[in-house]
Enzyme design. Structure first.
Site: not given
Length: 484
Positions: A22, A24-25, A137
């Protein structure tokens, strides 16, 4: 999990990449294997973030703090390189669906499961905060739903509580709308109590299948987080007060993780009442398993390298030594000449081949292995292999062990039996315990504090699950796993 793209590297540090998990940021996450075929999830930081002048120092300090995070409810960091051309961090690989996938697959949690989830996540946050970190998060996709409880992931690059500037200098925002705290959503100071607010939103989602601040747009959702009362419709009555306390707008009024655990008064941790089927996952540490019949997450296989088969080399060296001594004695007693020429024979025939075999053994290490399964314990040491079944085992201990004169701490997994069964004839000699004829053991040696905690946590969880009342964890082990 997806196949590697042509632009993806073949390896990161010492880890060979096997798939893409994956993006992400902060960067991209890969599934990888160590040289010992241990699977890990490697997160690689985006180049534009790594180029920030202060990032590497902040990243280094956070990784050092995150290595101290132990306990039962996290996926520990096992390796990192903040000084690499592209900084990266590797975490323990856990094959399980995340909480969002689990709720979507099986529906909201029941009361008992929700209590289990609450205390597990509270204890996870307690260990994270004790290490000087704030997760920032916490959301359903960062919580793995394993068979033996939740695991919190992606806490290794959060903002440290003390001494660091923000990680948002590059425009990166850490956090997810709907699961942020009011102070985080409004750009205020974020501390440990922010994670408690996020914990409340996660638990509402687990109980109802939706967040307490759901809205049609992100701005509307953030407005609700900052100003509106959370929706607790569908949350079991016994937990509404607890979650309402977590979701207080004022950070000072929220409970600490320890207060949450005290408030739940040591609630039991029942086994899940619904099946937790493995399926294709999308999180960084929870891809699909490829085996037709996946192994339950509570099974454990822990190993460390040791010398290979050097017995043959040692025998040759021993024979050469005996022949050399005999030769020397013969020439000393007989007075004949030719001593040194005669010593060449055992040197060539025995010492040189024996030394080569011993050197080969050091260059080709083998594994010392302990496996904990539903059937019992499996010990492996070089060419020795032995299995003890739970039905025959009376007790199991996991404790530190020191050899006299050796400045290393080994960890001993020892099993004992009752008077009605004698294992001596069945247990290979390397696994016997001197002075204890009804016991068998294997010694494991780990490198590094983070690896030690990760491997011992794996063993501890598996033994708690499979050995039940037969397992006696050593106080030193408990202190290590709970230490900061």
């Amino acid at each position: 999990m997806r196949d590697l793209a042509p632009e993806d590297p073949a390896a990161i540090g010492p880890y060979r990449l096997t798939g893409s998990l994956g993006e992400g940021g902060m960067g991209k996450v890969y599934l990888a294997q160590s040289r010992g075929r241990r699977r890990v999830a490697v997160k690689v930081v985006r180049p534009e973030i790594a180029a920030d002048p202060g990032f590497r120092e902040r990243f280094r300090r956070e990784i050092e703090a995150a290595r101290a995070v132990g306990g039962f409810w996290t996926a520990p960091i096992v390796d990192a390189d903040p000084d690499a051309a592209t900084p990266w961090v590797a975490t323990d690989y856990i094959a399980a669906p995340n909480l969002a996938e689990h709720v979507n697959e099986y529906g909201p949690y029941g009361v008992d499961e929700l209590v289990s989830l609450t205390v597990g996540l509270a204890e996870a946050l307690e260990t994270i905060h004790r290490a000087g970190l704030v997760h920032r998060d916490l959301k359903p996709s960062n919580i793995l739903a394993t068979d033996d409880g939740p695991r919190v992931i992606d806490f290794g690059i959060s903002k440290a509580v003390q001494g660091l500037t923000t990680l948002t200098d590059t425009g990166l925002i850490i956090g997810s709308p709907g699961f942020m705290s009011p102070e985080q959503a409004s750009g205020g100071r974020v501390g440990p109590s922010s994670d408690i607010f996020s914990l409340g939103t996660v638990l509402v989602f687990a109980a109802t299948g939706k967040g307490p601040f759901d809205a049609e747009s992100i701005p509307a959702m953030l407005y609700r987080v900052v100003h509106d009362t959370p929706s607790l419709n569908g949350v079991p009555e016994g937990l509404q007060e607890v979650l309402a306390a977590c979701l207080e707008k004022s950070a000072e009024r929220r409970p600490t993780p320890g207060k949450l655990l005290d408030r739940l008064n040591g609630a039991s941790l029942p086994a899940p009442t619904r099946p937790m089927q493995r399926h294709e996952a999308t999180t960084a540490t929870s891809p699909a398993q490829t085996a037709a019949e996946p192994t339950p997450a509570v099974d454990a296989r822990v190993s460390h390298p040791t010398w290979g088969y050097s017995d043959g080399g040692k025998i040759l060296i021993g024979l050469g030594l005996l022949i050399s001594i005999g030769t020397i004695l013969y020439y000393l007693l007989s007075g004949d000449d030719g001593l040194w020429e005669s010593l060449v024979v055992p040197g060539l025939v025995f010492f040189i081949p024996g030394s080569v075999l011993c050197l080969w053994a050091t260059r080709h290490p083998r594994e010392v292995v302990i496996e904990v399964t539903g059937q019992g314990l499996n010990y492996v040491h070089l060419h020795w292999n032995w299995r003890g079944l739970w039905g025959d085992v009376q007790s199991v201990t996991l404790a530190p062990f020191r050899h006299p004169g050796i400045d290393r701490v080994y960890w001993e997994v020892k099993a004992t039996w009752g008077d009605n069964w004698n294992p001596v004839a069945q247990v290979p000699k390397p696994f016997r315990v001197k002075g204890h004829p009804r016991a068998a053991r294997i010694l494991l040696l780990f490198t590094g504090a983070a690896t030690t905690r990760a491997e011992l946590t794996r063993l501890d969880v598996a033994l708690r699950h499979h050995a039940a009342g037969k397992y006696n964890p050593d106080p030193a082990l408990i202190a290590l796993l709970r230490s900061s």
